[in-house]
Design an enzyme around this catalytic site. Sequence first.
Site, PDB file in Angstrom:
ATOM      1  CB  SER A 114      -1.031   0.032   1.149  1.00  0.00           C
ATOM      2  OG  SER A 114      -1.847   0.976   1.107  1.00  0.00           O
ATOM      3  CG  ASP A 243      -7.275  -1.806  -3.586  1.00  0.00           C
ATOM      4  OD1 ASP A 243      -7.932  -1.320  -2.511  1.00  0.00           O
ATOM      5  OD2 ASP A 243      -6.062  -1.944  -3.419  1.00  0.00           O
ATOM      6  CG  HIS A 271      -5.874  -1.946   0.065  1.00  0.00           C
ATOM      7  ND1 HIS A 271      -5.328  -1.260  -0.954  1.00  0.00           N
ATOM      8  CD2 HIS A 271      -5.336  -1.679   1.341  1.00  0.00           C
ATOM      9  CE1 HIS A 271      -4.474  -0.325  -0.399  1.00  0.00           C
ATOM     10  NE2 HIS A 271      -4.189  -0.627   0.756  1.00  0.00           N
TER      11      HIS A 271
END
Length: 300
Positions: A114, A243, A271
């Site tokens: 991320s 996501d 995610h």
Amino acid sequence: MFWRRSNAWRREGWITPDLDAVAVDWADGRVGKPVVVIFHGLEGGSRSHYAESIAERVVRQGWHAVVPHFRTCGNVPNRLSRAYHAGDSAEIGWMLERVRLMHPDSSLFAVGISLGGNALLKWLGEQGGRAQDLLQAAAAVSAPADLAACGAALDQGANRYLYTREFLRTLKSKTLASLKLNNNPFIDIEKVRRVSTLRDFDDLVTAPLHGFHGVEHYWRVASSKPVLRQIVLPTMMINARNDPFIPPGSLPGADDVSEAVLLLQPEEGGHAGFVSGWMPGQLSWLPDVLMRFFNFHSPR
């Protein structure tokens, strides 16, 4: 195999080049084996599910895993009037250099998740061929390469209440605690207390703390997408097309990356989740894919 959280990590404290402090957690492998550096996501760390599942898989092969926490994370308050941000490639660089000094004879690999994935990709693009002096290969998982698109997605609909509110809960708490020690005339404490969107937080806090001229400047300059064509090191980007944080239209295509970048964009995975198997599911898919990639690029 279950990851025994109580025994998994060995903690070190590092002093940054500007004399701040960060926590670094190690899962030790065998002497001389490769090291996988894991850069966590927003408000994450070594206890995040992805870090634990990746580390378990790395150590099972006899390799070392290490999670250098970004400033304010890992339950270590920052000393300076700054924190961390999605484009802090300089932070990525000195952390990798530090690991290299500690393991001079081992191959190094890096994976960013991320926010950490975006920062790693930005470093890889900026370094070009020089990244090969430190790393054998790298991977970015669920990286928000277009921060403006991802920031907008997090502030809309269910995301704002399910995810952004929780991110802001800890971000605001840390910011207010830091401002008690390091007064910053550019940050309005009362506005910070009332902030309810990630965009406003980045505009009020992240941008002025780190030298950006507002949120638009921060999101534009810190995004890794513009430098993906400059990456020379073998790199894999994994992004699920469902996501909730990253709109599919913002994902990089073949024309956005160099030949060194492998794009893996499964239809599902959410995610940084990539849960497989029967309920409640397993987290083995992502670590297995990462280790296959790293093993392929490991010196024989």
